[in-house]
Design a protein around this motif. Structure first.
Motif, PDB file in Angstrom:
ATOM      1  N   THR A 119       0.615 -10.034 -14.410  1.00 41.57           N
ATOM      2  CA  THR A 119      -0.116  -8.989 -13.712  1.00 41.57           C
ATOM      3  C   THR A 119       0.340  -7.611 -14.169  1.00 41.57           C
ATOM      4  N   LEU A 122      -1.088  -2.783  -9.457  1.00 43.86           N
ATOM      5  CA  LEU A 122      -2.357  -2.139  -9.142  1.00 43.86           C
ATOM      6  C   LEU A 122      -2.215  -0.624  -9.094  1.00 43.86           C
ATOM      7  N   TYR A 160      -6.005 -11.258  -7.111  1.00 42.31           N
ATOM      8  CA  TYR A 160      -5.548 -10.163  -7.964  1.00 42.31           C
ATOM      9  C   TYR A 160      -6.694  -9.634  -8.825  1.00 42.31           C
ATOM     10  N   ARG A 163      -8.980  -7.483  -6.830  1.00 33.27           N
ATOM     11  CA  ARG A 163      -8.466  -6.147  -6.539  1.00 33.27           C
ATOM     12  C   ARG A 163      -8.635  -5.221  -7.744  1.00 33.27           C
ATOM     13  N   VAL A 164      -8.367  -5.747  -8.938  1.00 34.24           N
ATOM     14  CA  VAL A 164      -8.551  -4.933 -10.142  1.00 34.24           C
ATOM     15  C   VAL A 164     -10.023  -4.564 -10.298  1.00 34.24           C
TER      16      VAL A 164
END
Length: 362
Positions: A119, A122, A160, A163-164
């Protein structure tokens, strides 16, 4: 037929696989050929349509390689020179593609630190998006990688990726997935390709890695974008002619191979567990999520290169991922017998190379 022939166990990559019998039969059974440059090869059109449907995208484009697929995708998203693409510092796009986006397309890569699970924080992504200021390149694209090669085949979660995507949409920026092994991610997450694809404007994925086809990758996206990709493929020397002999095994790879990828993951876990029990070798079992195993040989070998050479002498082929780190990749030729042979080879390696207290050879 397979890379284990002659007692050899090839764990360098899942690119080393030989076509299955069904793939070979598909190649030999092709009777209709067309020139893909003119858009009249029916087999490759079937492959592209099948790939697009799997990700619920409008269209697809076959390319000879994954690097070409990524390059085409980035350059078609960042058509103006001086654009910027956000990428991970350990991404394949950053490390292993010769900086093609800059070299060929004049696209600046904004490299953000990858965490050990692949990852990117963010907050880092949000902070990296440029303001409209003449001092800065314009942020045109956010790229992720799933599974993440340099991080050991780690899998980005659906939450994840969502969210990106939310960050990207809020800033009017498209997203691209380097999904070379995205089918492995699907197998781990228990989801369909479309459930990953919905978080990206475009996805590129390989047919020749874990899916076992002899060659090729596919880009999927909306029809207008793929039309631009087709034009750029021509510029990069990727226009194809009678490509049915490549597309036919690719179709088999798409239809048959994803359902068996969990077998490769299971073999990777067995391999990791076996090696982890050997004194002098280090494997973090918690990081083995798909078909890759990272082995730290620093405590028993002077270098990763020395370990690779010693293992090669007993017909076990491995790759290097970093200083003192070997990468082992399972695939459809690796079964329990090959796993056992590899574990035994690592045990002999550790036993024959005693280290001093500093982890170096006396």
């Amino acid at each position: 037929m397979g890379v284990e022939d002659g007692g050899r166990v090839d764990l360098r990559s899942d690119t080393v696989t030989m076509p299955t019998e069904e793939m070979l039969a598909a190649i030999s059974s092709v009777t209709r050929f067309g020139d893909d440059g003119w858009g009249d090869d029916e087999t490759v059109k079937l492959l592209e349509a099948e790939a697009a449907a799997m990700f619920q995208k409008e269209a697809g484009l076959f390319t000879p390689t994954g690097i070409m697929a990524n390059l085409i995708s980035v350059l078609c998203h960042c058509e103006k020179r001086g654009s910027e693409a956000i990428v991970g510092s350990l991404s394949h796009l950053c490390l292993y593609e010769q900086g093609g986006m800059a070299t060929v397309g004049g696209v600046h890569s904004r490299q953000l630190p990858n965490n050990s699970d692949g990852t990117i924080d963010l907050g880092d992504i949000e902070s990296a998006i440029r303001a409209d200021d003449p001092h800065f390149p314009r942020t045109r694209l956010i790229c992720l990688e799933n599974t993440h090669n340099h991080c050991g085949g780690r899998v980005l979660s659906l939450s994840y990726m969502r969210r990106v995507r939310e960050i990207a949409l809020a800033n009017g920026i498209p997203t691209h997935l380097d999904g070379a092994r995205v089918m492995n991610a699907c197998a781990k997450l228990g989801c369909k390709p479309a459930e990953i694809g919905e978080h990206f404007d475009t996805v590129s994925f390989c047919l020749s890695k874990s899916l076992g086809a002899p060659i090729g990758s596919v880009i999927v996206g909306n029809a207008e974008f793929i039309a631009r990709c087709h034009r750029l493929r021509k510029c990069l020397g990727g226009q194809l002619r009678q490509v049915a002999v490549l597309a036919a095994p690719g179709l088999i790879a798409l239809k048959r191979m994803p359902s068996r990828l969990s077998e490769d993951h299971d073999q990777a876990k067995r391999l990791a567990e076996g090696i982890s029990k050997i004194e002098g070798l280090e494997v973090d079992l918690g990081t083995v999520e798909t078909n890759m195993v990272m082995v730290n040989v620093s405590a028993c070998c002077e270098s990763a290169e020395a370990a690779v050479a010693a293992l090669k002498e007993v017909n076990v082929l491995t790759g290097i991922m970093g200083k003192g780190i070997l990468r082992l990749v399972t695939h459809h030729h690796i079964r329990e017998a090959q796993v056992q042979k590899a574990v035994e080879a690592f045990a002999r390696l550790a036993a024959s190379r005693p280290a001093n207290g500093n982890g170096a050879h006396a």
